[in-house]
Design a protein around this motif. Structure first.
Motif, PDB file in Angstrom:
ATOM      1  N   ALA A 183      -5.309   4.405   3.250  1.00  0.00           N
ATOM      2  CA  ALA A 183      -5.052   3.585   2.203  1.00  0.00           C
ATOM      3  C   ALA A 183      -5.338   2.038   2.876  1.00  0.00           C
ATOM      4  O   ALA A 183      -5.729   1.022   2.451  1.00  0.00           O
ATOM      5  N   ASP A 184      -4.328   1.934   4.196  1.00  0.00           N
ATOM      6  CA  ASP A 184      -4.437   0.763   4.658  1.00  0.00           C
ATOM      7  C   ASP A 184      -5.608  -0.167   5.052  1.00  0.00           C
ATOM      8  O   ASP A 184      -5.969  -1.078   5.411  1.00  0.00           O
ATOM      9  N   ASP A 185      -6.737   1.097   5.406  1.00  0.00           N
ATOM     10  CA  ASP A 185      -7.874   0.789   5.748  1.00  0.00           C
ATOM     11  C   ASP A 185      -8.877   0.207   4.763  1.00  0.00           C
ATOM     12  O   ASP A 185      -9.919  -0.616   4.914  1.00  0.00           O
ATOM     13  N   VAL A 186      -8.617   0.313   3.530  1.00  0.00           N
ATOM     14  CA  VAL A 186      -9.166  -0.202   2.595  1.00  0.00           C
ATOM     15  C   VAL A 186      -8.521  -1.073   1.576  1.00  0.00           C
ATOM     16  O   VAL A 186      -9.055  -1.640   0.629  1.00  0.00           O
ATOM     17  N   ASN A 231       3.574  10.605  -9.459  1.00  0.00           N
ATOM     18  CA  ASN A 231       4.894  10.973  -9.336  1.00  0.00           C
ATOM     19  C   ASN A 231       5.377  10.948  -7.748  1.00  0.00           C
ATOM     20  O   ASN A 231       6.363  10.936  -7.535  1.00  0.00           O
ATOM     21  N   THR A 232       4.295  11.531  -6.970  1.00  0.00           N
ATOM     22  CA  THR A 232       4.678  11.726  -5.523  1.00  0.00           C
ATOM     23  C   THR A 232       4.233  10.293  -4.803  1.00  0.00           C
ATOM     24  O   THR A 232       4.142  10.336  -3.671  1.00  0.00           O
ATOM     25  N   GLN A 233       3.662   9.505  -5.467  1.00  0.00           N
ATOM     26  CA  GLN A 233       3.337   8.016  -5.120  1.00  0.00           C
ATOM     27  C   GLN A 233       2.160   8.091  -3.750  1.00  0.00           C
ATOM     28  O   GLN A 233       1.999   7.315  -3.112  1.00  0.00           O
ATOM     29  N   LEU A 234       1.247   8.981  -4.473  1.00  0.00           N
ATOM     30  CA  LEU A 234      -0.064   8.988  -3.462  1.00  0.00           C
ATOM     31  C   LEU A 234      -0.772   7.869  -3.669  1.00  0.00           C
ATOM     32  O   LEU A 234      -0.911   7.535  -5.080  1.00  0.00           O
ATOM     33  N   PRO A 235      -1.779   7.162  -2.948  1.00  0.00           N
ATOM     34  CA  PRO A 235      -2.460   6.070  -3.144  1.00  0.00           C
ATOM     35  C   PRO A 235      -3.609   6.426  -4.283  1.00  0.00           C
ATOM     36  O   PRO A 235      -4.059   7.516  -3.938  1.00  0.00           O
ATOM     37  N   GLY A 236      -3.791   5.745  -4.880  1.00  0.00           N
ATOM     38  CA  GLY A 236      -4.963   5.867  -5.847  1.00  0.00           C
ATOM     39  C   GLY A 236      -5.623   4.606  -6.192  1.00  0.00           C
ATOM     40  O   GLY A 236      -5.026   3.271  -5.713  1.00  0.00           O
ATOM     41  N   ALA A 262      -9.828  -4.120  -1.852  1.00  0.00           N
ATOM     42  CA  ALA A 262      -9.343  -3.964  -3.367  1.00  0.00           C
ATOM     43  C   ALA A 262      -8.983  -5.291  -3.930  1.00  0.00           C
ATOM     44  O   ALA A 262      -8.489  -6.271  -3.199  1.00  0.00           O
ATOM     45  N   THR A 263      -9.065  -5.668  -5.164  1.00  0.00           N
ATOM     46  CA  THR A 263      -8.897  -6.867  -5.636  1.00  0.00           C
ATOM     47  C   THR A 263      -7.150  -6.999  -5.681  1.00  0.00           C
ATOM     48  O   THR A 263      -6.764  -8.326  -5.371  1.00  0.00           O
ATOM     49  N   ARG A 264      -6.499  -5.954  -6.184  1.00  0.00           N
ATOM     50  CA  ARG A 264      -5.134  -5.933  -5.787  1.00  0.00           C
ATOM     51  C   ARG A 264      -4.864  -4.690  -5.063  1.00  0.00           C
ATOM     52  O   ARG A 264      -5.362  -3.796  -5.203  1.00  0.00           O
ATOM     53  N   SER A 265      -3.488  -4.697  -4.463  1.00  0.00           N
ATOM     54  CA  SER A 265      -2.906  -3.739  -3.802  1.00  0.00           C
ATOM     55  C   SER A 265      -1.320  -3.629  -3.840  1.00  0.00           C
ATOM     56  O   SER A 265      -0.699  -4.795  -3.741  1.00  0.00           O
ATOM     57  N   LYS A 266      -0.840  -2.684  -4.296  1.00  0.00           N
ATOM     58  CA  LYS A 266       0.685  -2.620  -4.385  1.00  0.00           C
ATOM     59  C   LYS A 266       1.018  -1.262  -3.797  1.00  0.00           C
ATOM     60  O   LYS A 266       1.184  -0.166  -4.688  1.00  0.00           O
ATOM     61  N   LEU A 267       0.914  -1.135  -2.733  1.00  0.00           N
ATOM     62  CA  LEU A 267       1.086   0.415  -1.844  1.00  0.00           C
ATOM     63  C   LEU A 267       2.653   0.635  -1.786  1.00  0.00           C
ATOM     64  O   LEU A 267       3.420  -0.199  -1.297  1.00  0.00           O
ATOM     65  N   PRO A 268       3.158   1.467  -2.177  1.00  0.00           N
ATOM     66  CA  PRO A 268       4.607   1.890  -2.019  1.00  0.00           C
ATOM     67  C   PRO A 268       5.103   2.033  -0.434  1.00  0.00           C
ATOM     68  O   PRO A 268       4.082   2.266   0.347  1.00  0.00           O
ATOM     69  N   PRO A 269       6.082   1.609  -0.029  1.00  0.00           N
ATOM     70  CA  PRO A 269       6.288   1.515   1.258  1.00  0.00           C
ATOM     71  C   PRO A 269       6.283   3.225   1.987  1.00  0.00           C
ATOM     72  O   PRO A 269       6.627   4.182   1.299  1.00  0.00           O
ATOM     73  N   ALA A 318      -2.958   1.478  -5.907  1.00  0.00           N
ATOM     74  CA  ALA A 318      -1.622   1.743  -5.978  1.00  0.00           C
ATOM     75  C   ALA A 318      -1.627   3.161  -6.539  1.00  0.00           C
ATOM     76  O   ALA A 318      -2.816   3.427  -7.212  1.00  0.00           O
ATOM     77  N   PRO A 319      -0.369   3.771  -6.751  1.00  0.00           N
ATOM     78  CA  PRO A 319      -0.320   5.027  -7.354  1.00  0.00           C
ATOM     79  C   PRO A 319      -0.861   4.506  -9.005  1.00  0.00           C
ATOM     80  O   PRO A 319      -0.378   3.891  -9.587  1.00  0.00           O
ATOM     81  N   ILE A 320      -1.752   5.419  -9.357  1.00  0.00           N
ATOM     82  CA  ILE A 320      -2.316   5.239 -10.881  1.00  0.00           C
ATOM     83  C   ILE A 320      -1.434   6.031 -11.932  1.00  0.00           C
ATOM     84  O   ILE A 320      -1.044   7.386 -11.648  1.00  0.00           O
ATOM     85  N   SER A 321      -0.935   5.381 -13.009  1.00  0.00           N
ATOM     86  CA  SER A 321      -0.434   6.046 -14.109  1.00  0.00           C
ATOM     87  C   SER A 321      -1.551   6.551 -14.840  1.00  0.00           C
ATOM     88  O   SER A 321      -2.557   6.218 -15.064  1.00  0.00           O
TER      89      SER A 321
END
Length: 438
Positions: free
Chosen positions: A157-160, A288-293, A164-171, A245-248
């Motif tokens: 995730a950090d490499d890409v 729910n497991t906060q995997l990057p999407g 992305a236009t926006r990024s909101k990765l969980p800690p 970010a994790p996708i709903s």
């Protein structure tokens, strides 16, 4: 060379979609230098299957693209070998085969078959499209979702993040791989309930509200009900926008989705027959497991086939919708537990602890019957209020009442059983390879 599986499950005429998805496969191979396995899983009746055979035969040969067009007999041959390899005895193999290739329509099972065949082909991702969808066009060129799926899936995730236009990765998730990439749709609602909304907005809200978990404040429930099944509306594509970010699950659609193999090789989808919506299970789990999407706006154009508009098609689809609302009573208990567990459901490598999730599913089977019974009471009453052809749906629900309640529970037990055997099945698929090609 990286191999990916672009899949089209179908049980109805869609020669136009076959031609279009082949163009998307060509795009992926040409632009990304990957080996694309175009997998058409065909459960259509014989005359339609013959039309599809002709459409596939007419496809131009393309470097980097291999087409596999498998009818149910060919799928069964592959699955029989895989279940025999993975199961301890013939009776267990037979039960797994039935869950993988049921006699009735199953949105989860058809995608599970794609997952196993992708494993056999050595693919690192599965990209699903549907027969009742088309691509948007800009200046005469199709807008292919595969572009973003191949760019992001499986990448750290950090490499890409910066692309992305926006990024909101969980800690703590920057080192994890992008597990899901998807967009939504424009056009007709994904679930055929627009007429209910127009006839009686309150009844519509009552029915759709049953799909939502308890606990939302009323103002949020109304917002979610209004947004459900509507996709991205009608706005035309006007340039790429992406969010890392994790996708709903409410923000993407299964006609426009890609999964990394690290997700689907550990957990399958519920094989519940004649039940829409259950194939979103992995989207809920990844969120729910906060995997990057990666969520994008290369939305697919959705339309309803003529079959849905016939009396038989209408009734069949409404029953599938009702079965989804009954299944939600069980699935929402699982989603509540995966949400509460969060990324504790992941191991040190960011992979899902499948046995724990299977335990949640198994526990849901013991849900107090009071909740599903109440749901069915509400649903039948809602359809009777609507009147007209919806009275036929209500009568059908009344006639099938004990069976519908039993199936909602038994489908979860079947799902738990499949989960217990899933990693053995994916391993056996890798060992078997794909002996049959179309």
């Amino acid at each position: 060379m990286r191999r990916v599986c672009l899949t089209l499950p179908t049980h109805r005429a869609c020669t136009g979609t076959i031609t279009a998805i082949a163009e998307e496969a060509t795009y992926g191979a040409r632009e990304f230098g990957v080996e694309v396995h175009l997998l058409i899983l065909d459960s259509s009746p014989a005359p339609v299957l013959a039309e599809h055979r002709q459409a596939v035969a007419a496809l131009p040969g393309t470097p980097g693209v291999t087409v596999h067009h498998l009818d149910e007999g060919e799928q069964r041959t592959f699955l029989r070998e895989v279940t025999a390899r993975s199961a301890g005895n013939p009776s267990s193999a037979d039960r797994l085969l039935e869950l993988m290739l049921p006699s009735r329509v199953s949105y989860g099972a058809c995608t599970n078959r794609a997952f196993l065949i992708a494993q056999a082909l050595g693919c690192t991702s599965v990209h699903r499209r549907d027969s009742d969808s088309r691509y948007q066009y800009v200046d005469g060129d199709p807008v292919f979702p595969l572009h973003h799926e191949l760019t992001y899936l499986g990448q750290r995730a950090d490499d890409v993040r910066k692309s992305a236009t926006r990024s909101k990765l969980p800690p703590g998730s920057a080192d994890r791989r992008v597990a899901v990439a998807g967009g939504s749709f424009v056009g007709e609602m994904s679930v055929d309930v627009a007429e209910i909304r127009d006839l009686d907005p309150d009844t519509y809200g009552e029915l759709v509200g049953l799909s939502l978990p308890e606990g939302y404040p009323e103002i949020w429930r109304k917002h979610l009900i209004d947004a459900s099944f509507r996709g991205a509306g009608t706005a035309a594509f006007d340039g790429d926008r992406t969010a890392l970010a994790p996708i709903s699950p409410t923000q993407v659609d299964m006609c426009n989705i890609g999964f990394d193999h690290e997700l689907y090789s550990r957990v399958p989808l519920p094989p519940a027959p004649d039940t829409i919506g259950t194939d979103y299970f992995l989207l809920h789990l990844a969120h729910n497991t906060q995997l990057p999407g990666l969520r994008h706006n290369r939305h697919i154009v959705n339309f309803h086939t003529e079959e849905r508009r016939t009396d038989a098609g209408f009734l069949a689809y409404q029953v599938r919708f009702v079965k989804f609302l009954l299944a939600a009573a069980y699935l929402n208990t699982v989603y509540a537990r995966t949400t509460a567990s969060g990324d504790a459901l992941l191991d040190a490598e960011g992979r899902t602890r499948a046995s724990v999730v299977a335990g949640f599913v198994r526990d849901s089977v013991d849900l107090d019957r009071t909740e599903p019974v109440h749901r069915l009471d509400v649903i039948e009453g809602a359809y009777r209020r609507l009147g007209g052809r919806y009275t036929t749906v209500a009568d059908t629900l009344a006639d099938r009442r004990p069976r519908l309640l039993d199936e909602a529970r038994d489908d979860m037990a079947d799902f738990a059983h499949l989960m217990d055997h899933w990693e053995a099945l994916t391993g056996a698929s890798t060992e078997a390879g794909l002996a049959v090609t179309g």
